[in-house]
Design a protein around this motif. Structure first.
Motif: not given
Ligand code: FAD
Ligand code: DLZ
Ligand code: SF4
Length: 509
Positions: A396-406
């Motif tokens: 849901v977020y434009a900045d979401a990539y797994e390395w930072v989101e997870l």
């Protein structure tokens, strides 16, 4: 002339000084970009995120061509498009007959695993270069973490301050303290003047992408328009300058505040540009440091902002690469409830959640406290399956990539790593949300009521969470006082909390 190297560049590698571009030769190499279905749908990303990514890829490809690179670009609607990065790399190899692939390591583990197979599958040499757009290399993080009983961001951050010289006066922290967080917890009042993040008008290229995304990903979460993100370096730099001048001076004071009618408060809305490679983290921090040195920004703001970038952002990346692939599977609190439907629709009577989710739908953005203390906190205390929560945040977020989101979701917000990343669960009752926001005054629930039908659900869920997870949490020294309070509580009152929580949880769909 024969092509020497094929250089695939991913949608979050839009940086002229990218390691693989530095290693390349514009006269003999081909740069490959590919818009592919697999990257847009492995979770169903917000429409705005996909539009931002494709438009920024097209802008960057154009800029590389202008500077003399030979660029091969597969658009999403190319009839030959195989739908995956690996498929497009294979097709490009056949087109150009390159001798070798030179690529910068990806941000996500699943793509790294795919790239590791390329050499065997495609029959050419593959060089995977370290992504040096981060301040801390994998090796540096590993050696920092090695032998420590506990990993804590604060100690990592101090080392990065020393290494970069940011906000340092010789070997001492500027302003006499490493961390000014205790000054950064003011609730925001309506009497403040809030700046608005710089908005970019979509150009013809971006309009075309918006149309494509609207057609191809109509069933994805989120509103496509109004679309106002910058999609090139110039636009991202302008947004950064605007933030430093207008919002950074008050960033610290109101960092933890929330207001129903103010989506951005004094936050920067720069994470999507940083993560896509349109801004350089060190450069951003140096500019914030300069603003402090020239007296335009107070120390609590400059320090708070810089800590998020050289501290948290680097630290969570370090944890991700240290602990993957097992990290994604962790579920220390054995939470297994499905994600409630209202996370996708925003249709709930809880005003704080309605506001955070509604804004997420419209903007593909919510600030940190909304993510941590509203949507994250609710999922934590309601016992939602962390894998489902992770999938939601990644989508849901434009900045979401797994390395930072997870690590932020599974570790900081859901405590599913058992305290590896955070020293205590970020669980809170309605009282916290009431103190830091104006949501409760317009809510159908009563934040002052502890139990019963119209009582704020966060209140009973909070105690239920603590009681339910006692075995896992009671030895945490930061929770000792809270468990003592629970134990001293009258037995009927405790029962009321648990019954109220159970009744509410039964209504969740
Ligand atoms: P600001 O408040 O202006 O902060 C400045 C910058 O610091 C941000 O742009 C960002 O680059 C960095 N930053 C701040 N906090 C963090 C953090 N905890 N971890 C890493 N970087 C940070 N951030 C992402 O970039 N992508 C994500 O997918 C993401 N998912 C999150 C999920 C959860 C559950 C939580 C609690 C946080 C998540 N964050 C994520 C961290 C943070 O919420 C966002 O970076 C921030 O809200 C972005 O808005 P901003 O640019 O206005 O940030
Ligand atoms: C996020 C994203 C999307 C939506 N689409 C693409 C794409 O079509 N092609 C591409 O190269 N990259 C895309 N990205 C970014 C990747 O998902 C990102 O590079 C990986 O997740 C690694 O961080
Ligand atoms: Fe959220 Fe509870 Fe306040 Fe309603 S009363 S806004 S549910 S914290």
């Amino acid at each position: 002339m024969t092509i020497r190297n094929l250089i695939p560049v991913l949608g979050d590698q839009l940086t002229p000084s990218l390691a693989s571009l530095r290693a390349g030769d514009p006269a003999r190499d081909v740069v490959l970009f590919a818009e592919v279905d697999a990257e847009a749908t492995y979770v169903k990303h917000h429409k705005k995120k996909i539009a931002f990514c494709f438009a920024a890829m097209r802008q960057f490809a154009h800029a590389l061509r202008q500077s003399g690179w030979r660029v091969d670009y597969t658009c999403l609607d190319d009839p030959q498009n195989t739908g995956s990065i690996s498929g497009e790399v294979e097709r490009a190899l056949m087109r150009h007959g390159a001798e070798r692939i030179v690529v910068t390591e990806p941000g996500e583990w699943r793509l790294r695993a795919e790239m590791d197979r390329w050499q065997g599958q495609l029959g050419v040499a593959v060089d995977i270069l370290e992504d040096d757009r981060f301040i801390c290399s994998h090796a540096d993080f590993r050696s920092w973490a090695e032998g420590r009983k506990q990993l804590r961001m604060e100690f990592f951050y101090r080392e990065v301050r020393r290494k970069t010289g940011l906000l340092m006066d010789g070997d001492k922290p500027a302003g006499g303290k490493w961390n000014f967080d205790s000054e950064n917890r003011k609730p925001a009042g309506d009497n403040l003047d809030f700046p608005v993040p710089l908005r970019s008008e979509p150009d013809a290229l971006t309009r075309k992408v918006i149309d494509l995304v609207g057609t191809r990903f109509a069933d994805h979460f989120g509103d496509l328009e109004p679309f106002w993100f910058a999609t090139d370096r110039g636009g991202a730099e302008a947004a950064l300058e605007h933030f430093i001048a207008e919002a950074l001076p008050s960033f610290g004071d109101y960092q933890d505040a929330m207001l129903q009618d103010e989506r951005f408060l004094f936050h920067s809305v720069l994470s999507l540009y940083l993560n896509a490679g349109l801004l350089d983290p060190l450069d951003v921090c140096q500019r914030a440091d300069n603003a402090y040195r020239s007296g335009r920004v107070p120390i609590n703001a400059a320090e708070g902002f810089i800590r998020q970038i050289i501290g948290w952002r680097e630290y969570v990346r370090g944890i991700y690469w240290l602990k993957m692939p097992g990290y994604r599977e962790m579920n220390a609190l054995h939470a297994n409830r499905p994600l409630p439907e209202f996370y996708w629709t925003g249709e709930t009577e809880m005003a704080c959640l309605r506001s955070a989710i509604g804004q997420t739908k419209e903007e593909a953005y919510a600030h940190h406290i909304q993510r941590l203390m509203v949507t994250g906190n609710f999922a934590l205390i309601a016992g939602i399956d962390p894998a489902a929560v992770h999938e939601w945040y990644l989508a849901v977020y434009a900045d979401a990539y797994e390395w930072v989101e997870l690590p932020n979701t599974l570790g900081m917000s859901q405590f599913a790593d058992g305290g590896l990343l955070a020293s205590k669960p970020y669980a809170a009752s309605g009282n916290y949300i009431n103190k830091m926001s104006d949501h409760c005054s317009s809510c159908a629930y009563d934040v002052k009521r502890k139990t019963g039908d119209r009582a704020c659900p966060f209140n009973a869920l909070y105690w239920d969470f603590l009681a339910r997870n006692r075995d896992a949490l009671q030895n945490n020294p930061r929770l000792a006082q809270i468990y003592r309070t629970w134990d001293r509580m009258d037995g009927d009152k405790r029962k009321d909390y648990l019954v109220s929580a159970a009744r509410f949880l039964k209504t969740l769909r």
